[in-house]
Design a protein around this motif. Structure first.
Motif, PDB file in Angstrom:
ATOM      1  N   ILE A  72       5.519 -13.891 -13.319  1.00 41.00           N
ATOM      2  CA  ILE A  72       6.745 -14.685 -13.362  1.00 41.00           C
ATOM      3  C   ILE A  72       6.558 -15.853 -14.327  1.00 41.00           C
ATOM      4  O   ILE A  72       5.443 -16.315 -14.575  1.00 41.00           O
ATOM      5  CB  ILE A  72       7.152 -15.207 -11.971  1.00 41.00           C
ATOM      6  CG1 ILE A  72       6.051 -16.081 -11.371  1.00 41.00           C
ATOM      7  CG2 ILE A  72       7.467 -14.045 -11.040  1.00 41.00           C
ATOM      8  CD1 ILE A  72       6.440 -16.738 -10.046  1.00 41.00           C
ATOM      9  N   GLU A  94       5.381  -6.121 -12.216  1.00 40.43           N
ATOM     10  CA  GLU A  94       6.738  -6.446 -12.619  1.00 40.43           C
ATOM     11  C   GLU A  94       6.720  -7.775 -13.366  1.00 40.43           C
ATOM     12  O   GLU A  94       5.835  -8.613 -13.143  1.00 40.43           O
ATOM     13  CB  GLU A  94       7.666  -6.535 -11.403  1.00 40.43           C
ATOM     14  CG  GLU A  94       7.313  -7.632 -10.410  1.00 40.43           C
ATOM     15  CD  GLU A  94       8.239  -7.650  -9.203  1.00 40.43           C
ATOM     16  OE1 GLU A  94       8.933  -6.644  -8.973  1.00 40.43           O
ATOM     17  OE2 GLU A  94       8.264  -8.680  -8.497  1.00 40.43           O
ATOM     18  N   ARG A 107       9.181 -11.037 -14.318  1.00 37.26           N
ATOM     19  CA  ARG A 107      10.448 -11.692 -13.956  1.00 37.26           C
ATOM     20  C   ARG A 107      10.529 -13.104 -14.532  1.00 37.26           C
ATOM     21  O   ARG A 107       9.500 -13.767 -14.719  1.00 37.26           O
ATOM     22  CB  ARG A 107      10.568 -11.800 -12.429  1.00 37.26           C
ATOM     23  CG  ARG A 107      10.549 -10.456 -11.699  1.00 37.26           C
ATOM     24  CD  ARG A 107      11.913  -9.831 -11.683  1.00 37.26           C
ATOM     25  NE  ARG A 107      11.953  -8.663 -10.821  1.00 37.26           N
ATOM     26  CZ  ARG A 107      12.214  -8.688  -9.522  1.00 37.26           C
ATOM     27  NH1 ARG A 107      12.430  -9.845  -8.927  1.00 37.26           N
ATOM     28  NH2 ARG A 107      12.255  -7.579  -8.818  1.00 37.26           N
ATOM     29  N   TYR A 147      11.901 -15.282  -4.089  1.00 36.81           N
ATOM     30  CA  TYR A 147      10.843 -14.424  -4.630  1.00 36.81           C
ATOM     31  C   TYR A 147       9.513 -14.683  -3.921  1.00 36.81           C
ATOM     32  O   TYR A 147       8.824 -13.753  -3.501  1.00 36.81           O
ATOM     33  CB  TYR A 147      10.689 -14.665  -6.134  1.00 36.81           C
ATOM     34  CG  TYR A 147       9.687 -13.716  -6.775  1.00 36.81           C
ATOM     35  CD1 TYR A 147      10.098 -12.481  -7.249  1.00 36.81           C
ATOM     36  CD2 TYR A 147       8.347 -14.059  -6.883  1.00 36.81           C
ATOM     37  CE1 TYR A 147       9.184 -11.591  -7.819  1.00 36.81           C
ATOM     38  CE2 TYR A 147       7.419 -13.182  -7.439  1.00 36.81           C
ATOM     39  CZ  TYR A 147       7.846 -11.951  -7.910  1.00 36.81           C
ATOM     40  OH  TYR A 147       6.942 -11.077  -8.458  1.00 36.81           O
TER      41      TYR A 147
END
Length: 637
Positions: free
Chosen positions: A475, A500, A502, A516
């Motif tokens: 992130i 992932e 983000r 999150y």
């Protein structure tokens, strides 16, 4: 023929003549069906005959001297885990799963059940067809076993006490079965041992029920003392006017009733507890149970409760089982109240529906553990080997063939879902709300296994076996950080770590950051890499919200050359740790994440070792080239 019987003092020589082997009275019982493990192997018929002959001899000998059972247990040499035959009163699904666990260790399990085609029948070492509540039948069955245990508590406790007096090894003890059979007596027993319970009182007539209502208020829980399980034997009176109908629903006062104060619980919990012959006790992780029409429907492991509540629940379960006698697995069902109290609901002296997930989710299943306990073997490790599991009971949705059709549709969907294990009990008749099987889902987080369960319950599965759950979340506060943070993604891709990427800003989208961080664990994320520049609040704020490890990457901004970001991340207060790498060094953040995951992943650990070896080889090649070519040629190839 001579057989030498071992006793505690001196050997006793038993002399048998040919007439002793006429198999009367043992094999003449109409309630007996011999079905040894090698019964399906045609080429071993001679061996099977010998086994039947030997079994009948042992059974007949036992009937002549019921006070001495040591021959059954000790005379034969041990060629495996145990030569003792485990006799189980009951051959339902619990007996079936006991037999399945026993087969892995070649332990012989015999079952006594009135149904010729009971679930355990097809895989038991032997199945005696007869009632486990009939004294004569139970005594005959006990002659064939080295240790006697139960898969249902509604057996003849008086007969078990008599057998114990004759020297038969019963586990758990008959005294425990007698206490557990009567739920009111169970409450009295646990109350006497200082175990927290809902308030309760015995009622003998309608006036007594009304006094209980005045004392405890409404709604009021009325319960039968005996033969109450899976929702049977419970009735709720919402007012004094409903007392009579509740009593009638339970069969009247002659059946034996008591009243419990209504418990406004927030969750129902359960703890599987194993107790060894040496009184050692081992507790499984606390689970949450969700009921459908008073029948256990879903079990979540571990329960989503604070650690102190887990410890309190485990302590109550440990204390409850410590107050009972005998070895085996016990299920302790509990209430968690709004004010954080743990109250004991009831205890089962056997493997239990709340422990079925242990077959796939724990190092030692409750069924193997029960066998270990009653045989006096060391107790196994009860801890979970997967982060999360859900057990879903396959309850009959309809009668007969329509019910079978619905169940098999569900099974078909489950078989297409990652981490799903199907258990079908092979019961011959389908009835509504009958337990026909169960499905266990295991996975990296509770959120993921819940999603898999929901996928199965839909008519079209949205998740396939190829679906991949991210293990690392990358992130950053802005897309301007992406040119740096992409290096972490490249490393994770190289090592095959699902991840992932983000954008989650601590300042511009604080709600998204909170969401999150709080949900990452449930979504299966194991490590978070957070990149931030300037004030760099993102790594620290996320670390304060999640128990997951957070690696902070200081990103160089236009001012202060990234030192502000570095100092902001490393100067976190005590209790909020954030691992930190050099400014703009997202590569090391990715490598650190791989090493952290490698602690519990042998493949990743091996790949990291290979990466280090390749790096070393690369340096050695460069060193050799420099030494061979000289620095000028090296710099100007």
């Amino acid at each position: 023929m001579l057989l030498l019987q071992k006793t505690t003092l001196v050997p006793k020589l038993l002399l048998f003549s040919k007439s002793d082997f006429s198999f009367n009275p043992c094999s003449s019982s109409p309630s007996t069906r011999v079905s040894f493990m090698d019964k399906h192997t045609k080429s071993s018929s001679l061996k099977q005959s010998h086994k039947q002959f030997q079994s009948s001899v042992l059974a007949c000998q036992a009937s002549t001297d019921t006070h001495d059972t040591s021959f059954r247990k000790d005379d034969l040499p041990a060629h495996g885990v145990s030569e003792v035959i485990v006799g189980v009163l009951g051959g339902g699904q619990l007996g079936r799963m006991l037999c399945q666990a026993a087969s892995e260790m070649a332990i012989k399990v015999m079952v006594l059940d009135p149904l010729a085609n009971c679930p355990a029948s097809s895989i038991a070492y032997d199945h005696m067809v007869g009632s486990f509540d009939d004294s004569a039948t139970v005594q005959e069955f006990a002659k064939r076993c080295g240790v006697l245990t139960v898969e249902i508590e509604h057996v003849d406790a008086a007969t078990m006490e008599k057998l114990e007096q004759q020297g038969v090894d019963c586990q758990p003890k008959a005294s425990t079965i007698r206490i557990i059979q009567d739920k009111y007596l169970q409450k009295v027993h646990f109350s006497g041992h200082g175990i927290p319970l809902p308030d309760f009182v015995q009622i003998d007539d309608l006036e007594g029920a009304k006094r209980a209502g005045d004392l405890f208020g409404y709604p009021l829980m009325l319960k039968s003392k005996r033969l109450a399980y899976d929702g049977r034997g419970n009735a709720v009176a919402k007012s004094e006017e409903e007392l009579s109908s509740a009593v009638n629903a339970l069969g009247g006062f002659d059946r034996g009733l008591y009243v419990e104060k209504w418990t406004p619980f927030v969750k129902e919990l359960a703890v599987i507890v194993a107790r060894g012959r040496d009184n050692s006790i081992s507790c499984y992780p606390v689970v949450e149970t969700i009921h459908k029409e008073n029948i256990c429907h879903i079990v979540k492991a571990p329960a989503a409760i604070p650690w102190k509540i887990r410890k309190l629940a485990t302590d109550v379960a440990h204390k409850a089982v410590s107050s009972l006698e005998g070895a085996g697995v016990f299920a302790v069902e509990l209430f968690l109240t709004k004010d954080g109290q743990i109250l004991l609901n009831e205890v089962a002296p056997r493997p239990h529906n709340s422990g079925h997930h242990t077959i796939e989710a724990c190092y030692t299943s409750q069924f193997e553990q029960h066998l270990r306990a009653v045989l006096g073997l060391p107790l196994g490790d009860p801890s979970m080997k997967t982060p999360a599991a859900i057990m879903y009971n396959l309850l009959g949705e309809d009668e007969g063939e329509p019910g079978f059709h619905l169940a098999h549709q569900l099974i078909g969907r489950a078989l297409n879902i990652q981490g799903a294990s199907v258990h079908w009990y092979d019961k011959p008749e389908m009835r509504k709300q009958r337990k026909m099987g169960h499905i266990t889902f295991t996975g990296p987080s509770m959120g993921i296994v819940e999603a898999r369960l929901k996928s199965m319950l839909k008519e079209e599965c949205s998740e396939s076996r190829t679906a991949v759950t991210p293990r690392v979340g990358i992130i950053m506060g802005s897309d301007s950080d992406l040119p740096i943070m992409k290096d972490a993604a490249k490393i994770l891709t190289m090592f095959g770590v699902p991840h992932e990427v983000r954008i989650v800003s601590a300042h511009r989208t604080p709600e998204m950051m909170f969401s999150y961080a709080l949900s990452a664990q449930d979504q299966g994320i194991q490590i978070i890499i957070a990149g931030a520049g300037g004030a760099a609040h993102l790594p620290g704020m996320v670390a304060s919200l999640t128990p997951l490890p957070v690696i902070g990457v200081p990103v160089r901004a236009s001012a202060l050359d990234g030192m502000d970001s570095l100092l902001s991340i490393v100067q976190m207060p005590r209790g909020v740790p954030v691992a930190t790498v050099a400014i703009n060094n997202a590569t090391n953040a990715g490598l650190l994440a791989v090493r952290m995951l490698g602690v519990g992943d042998a493949d990743l650990l091996a790949r990291m070792s290979q990466y280090q070896e390749d790096t070393r080889d690369d340096v050695m090649k460069k060193a050799e080239k420099l030494q061979t070519d000289g620095w000028e040629t090296y710099l100007n190839p």
